[in-house]
Design an enzyme around this catalytic site. Sequence first.
Site, short mmCIF file in Angstrom:
data_model
loop_
_atom_site.label_atom_id
_atom_site.label_comp_id
_atom_site.label_asym_id
_atom_site.label_seq_id
_atom_site.Cartn_x
_atom_site.Cartn_y
_atom_site.Cartn_z
N PHE A 282 0.85 -1.19 0.00
CA PHE A 282 0.00 0.00 0.00
C PHE A 282 0.89 1.24 0.00
O PHE A 282 0.83 2.08 0.88
CB PHE A 282 -0.94 0.02 1.22
CG PHE A 282 -1.72 -1.26 1.43
CD1 PHE A 282 -2.90 -1.51 0.73
CD2 PHE A 282 -1.25 -2.23 2.33
CE1 PHE A 282 -3.61 -2.69 0.94
CE2 PHE A 282 -1.97 -3.40 2.55
CZ PHE A 282 -3.15 -3.64 1.85
N ASP A 354 0.58 -0.67 5.27
CA ASP A 354 -0.13 0.56 5.63
C ASP A 354 -1.41 0.66 4.80
O ASP A 354 -1.53 1.51 3.90
CB ASP A 354 0.78 1.79 5.39
CG ASP A 354 0.12 3.09 5.83
OD1 ASP A 354 -0.80 3.03 6.68
OD2 ASP A 354 0.52 4.16 5.34
N CYS A 394 -5.48 2.43 10.14
CA CYS A 394 -6.00 3.81 10.27
C CYS A 394 -7.51 3.78 10.41
O CYS A 394 -8.18 4.76 10.13
CB CYS A 394 -5.56 4.68 9.09
SG CYS A 394 -6.16 4.11 7.51
N1 SAH Z 1 1.94 4.47 3.16
C1 SAH Z 1 1.43 5.48 2.26
C2 SAH Z 1 -0.05 5.70 2.40
C3 SAH Z 1 -0.89 4.48 2.12
S1 SAH Z 1 -2.55 4.85 1.83
C4 SAH Z 1 2.22 6.76 2.48
O1 SAH Z 1 3.06 6.81 3.39
O2 SAH Z 1 2.02 7.71 1.74
C5 SAH Z 1 -3.25 3.35 1.31
C6 SAH Z 1 -2.94 2.96 -0.13
O3 SAH Z 1 -3.51 1.68 -0.34
C7 SAH Z 1 -3.51 3.83 -1.23
O4 SAH Z 1 -2.46 4.26 -2.05
C8 SAH Z 1 -4.44 2.90 -2.04
O5 SAH Z 1 -4.35 3.11 -3.44
C9 SAH Z 1 -3.90 1.56 -1.71
N2 SAH Z 1 -4.81 0.43 -1.77
C10 SAH Z 1 -6.07 0.34 -1.32
N3 SAH Z 1 -6.54 -0.92 -1.44
C11 SAH Z 1 -5.54 -1.65 -1.99
C12 SAH Z 1 -5.39 -3.02 -2.33
N4 SAH Z 1 -6.36 -3.90 -2.12
N5 SAH Z 1 -4.21 -3.42 -2.85
C13 SAH Z 1 -3.22 -2.54 -3.06
N6 SAH Z 1 -3.30 -1.25 -2.73
C14 SAH Z 1 -4.44 -0.80 -2.21
#
Ligand code: SAH
Length: 450
Positions: A282, A354, A394
Site C-alpha cells: 500500500f 499501511d 488507520c
Molecule cells: N503508506 C502510504 C499511504 C498508504 S494509503 C504513504 O506513506 O504515503 C493506502 C494505499 O492503499 C492507497 O495508495 C491505495 O491506493 C492503496 N490500496 C487500497 N486498497 C488496496 C489493495 N487492495 N491493494 C493494493 N493497494 C491498495
Amino acid sequence: MTRQKSSSTPHRPSQGNRDFRNRIQRGGQSPGDKNNSDQKNTPRGAPQIPTGSATAQSGILLKAGREKSLLRRHPWIFSGAIERVDGAPDSGDTLPVRDAAGNFLAWAAYNPDSQISARVWSFSETENVDAEFFRGRIADALAARHELNLARNSNGMRLIHAESDGLPGLIVDQYGDVLVMQIGSAGAERWRDICADMLQECCKPACIYERSDSDSRALEGLEPRNGVLRGTLPDNVEVVENGLRFRVDVAAGQKTGFYLDQRDNRALTGTLAHDKDVLNCFCYTGGFSLYALRGAAKSVLSIDASGEALRIAAANLANNGLDSSRAEWLEADVFQALRTLRDQNRKFDLIILDPPKFAPTAAFAEKAARGYKDINLLAFKLLRPGGLLFTYSCSGGISEDLFQKIVAGAALDAGVDAQIVHYLHASADHPVLLSFPEGAYLKGLALRVA
Ligand code: SAH
C-alpha cells in the site's frame, strides 16, 4: 518546485503565536457572518442563540442520564441521546444542549441527517460561536504547531485536526503555500467561508483548495465538493519532508493529497532499512519506499492498486535522485500479491503494511479484522528470521488494543514469535484530544520476529 512562503506561513520560527493572533483581529465582524449579525454588540457574558434560522427557543434536550459523555467533554451527541429538539433548527445551526433538568451543557452544531446529531463547539455558556470564535480556535491550532516546532522537518503539516483542535469536522492540511481544507460536518460546512477567510488572512497561502469529497460526507447528508476556494492552484504542489520531495495531487490524490500522518514513522523506517530487502505494501506515492531507498536498502518492492499513485511514486524517486535500480513498483491488489510472493518463496527483511481504512466505524470491525489478520499473517510468513514488520491500521473502528490482538493472532497462525519494538501513532500535527479517543485513528506496531 513549490516553496513555502516563509513570510506568510504561521508556524515558521520567525512568527510567534502573538503574531498570528494580532494579524487576525479578535472581535472583528466577518462579511460572511450574516447569521450572527444580531450579536455584533452583545457582551460576551450574555448567552445567545448564535446562528441561522434557529429561533430563540431552539435547543437540544437530552434524555436523563445521557449528559455523562458531555460532562467528560466528549464532543459528539448521538441521536439516541436526544429527548427532544425544540424549535425548527436547520442543519448546521448552533444550538444550546441541555440535560434533562434543563442545565446548560454545550453549544453544538446540529445535523438532523447524521447519527451524530450534534457536535460541540464550546462547553462554555458565555462563549459566542461567531467569527471571533473561529479566529480564536484557528489561531490556537496554528500557535500549537509553532510552539511544538513542527515545521522543522517538513513544509507539509496538518494545521487543523478537527475535533482534537476544537473544530469538529474541519481538517486543514498545508503543502508549502497551498492549504487544503476538508469539511466533514454540517457545522463546519456552515462556517466554511469564515474559516477560509481566516486561513487566508493568517497564512496568506497561494491557494486554499477544498477537498470535501470523502465518503464520510454522505453519512452527514452533505454533497461532495472539490475545487479552488481562494487563490489559484499552482501546477505543481510539492511537500519537502525530511529533505525528501513528494509531489502532491491536491485535486485528485487520496485524502487531501498526501498522508502527512505517517511522517515520523516513515523517518523511523528509513533509519532501519540499511542493507535490507524491503517490501512496502500500500505504498501510495512511495513515502516509505523513498525513505528506505535513501536509508540504503538493498532492494525495495512497492505495491499499490493505484496506477496513478505509482506513476507519482516513480516521479518522486527520480526527483530525489535516488537509485531506481534498487526499486521495483508493482500495480496489484496486495491481498493477491502477498499470496503470489509466498508461492514464489520470496523473503524480505523489512515489511510495511499501511492499508487504507478497512473499518470507518465500529460496525465494520469484524470484517476489517479479517482483512488485517490476512495481510499480517502473510507478511509474517514472508519475513526472514530477525525481520521487521511495520504494520498499521488507520481504521477509527479498530481500537489499538483490538489491533494488537489481531496482529498477535496472525503471528500465532503464521507460527512465528514476535516482539513489539515500537508502538506507533500519527505525528504530532495530528494531536488527539484527551476527551476524544476517536482522534487516535492511526495506530501501528513495529515488530521483530524471532
Ligand atoms: N503508506 C502510504 C499511504 C498508504 S494509503 C504513504 O506513506 O504515503 C493506502 C494505499 O492503499 C492507497 O495508495 C491505495 O491506493 C492503496 N490500496 C487500497 N486498497 C488496496 C489493495 N487492495 N491493494 C493494493 N493497494 C491498495
